[in-house]
Motif scaffolding. Structure first.
Motif: not given
Length: 241
Positions: A9, A12-13, A79
């Motif tokens: 996760l 993702i950025h 996040y």
């Protein structure tokens, strides 16, 4: 596999930044230059080589960039709020998680997205100003929730501060897009602020790469964070055996 769910996760950025945001920045920059060259050129051969649609394309891709920057910022904040130090998961482990705070954060995310969505659709100057302000405030409030790493002691090289300011500039650019056709003053403001945004995007690439290098994988955190990070200590950059 060395990556846990939290690590996936986290990626993702930066993945969105590399595969979407930075390519679109290049396209917007090229179209901006073409638009300006066509506007400044006298009627004739030079202007004829540049499509008259370049201005509309610049606006359309510019709006896409603004939406992408706001979106990727919200992804990073989501996040951090959830997985960051003293974020929701840490609070839950310590039995300190507040349902009210979780609800507040969720509502702020929803209101920020709605405000920005309305901003991109409305043509009224008044409502553009109102919803741009609401979207900017939403990002600012979310950015100060527990779990978000600010690097306050080195704010001048902080990925967080550069990112928040870049998001605000994109929101402002979306808010004044109708005005730049009617006023040279707003065109100058548009050029100056988006030139600043370009510098911030470059700095984001530098600071983002640095931050990824500094972050351990989730299952390594207990070991890495037990190391000495105090530069004044004689045991600086040493870890327990």
């Amino acid at each position: 596999m060395l990556l846990n769910l939290a690590d996936i996760l986290l990626l993702i950025h930066p993945i969105l930044a590399c595969t979407f945001i930075f390519p679109v920045i290049g396209i917007v920059g090229y179209l901006a230059w073409q638009t300006r060259q066509r506007r400044l050129s006298a009627p004739g051969e030079t202007k004829g080589k540049i499509s008259p649609q370049v201005g509309r394309e610049h606006v359309a891709i510019g709006n896409l960039l603004a939406a992408g920057v706001v979106g990727i910022t919200l992804v990073a904040l989501a996040y951090g709020v959830t997985y960051g130090y003293q974020g929701f998961l840490d609070q839950a482990k310590d039995g300190k998680l507040s349902t009210v705070q979780v609800g507040f954060v969720v509502v702020m995310f929803i209101l920020t997205i709605i405000s920005f969505g309305i901003l991109m659709r409305t043509r009224s100057k008044l409502w553009r100003g109102i919803f741009a302000t609401l979207a900017g405030l939403g990002i600012g409030v979310l950015g100060w929730q527990p779990g978000i790493f600010h690097r306050n002691d080195e704010w001048y090289v902080s990925h967080y501060y550069f990112g928040i300011v870049a998001s605000w500039l994109m929101i402002f650019a979306a808010a004044i897009v109708q005005d730049i056709y009617q006023s040279k003053k707003w065109r100058r403001v548009h050029i100056i602020l988006n030139s600043l945004a370009l510098i911030l995007f470059i700095l984001q690439g530098v600071t983002g790469t640095r931050d990824l290098l500094e972050l351990p994988l989730s299952w390594q955190e207990s070991v890495v964070y037990s190391c000495n990070f105090d530069p004044k200590s004689p045991e600086f950059k040493t870890c327990p055996k």
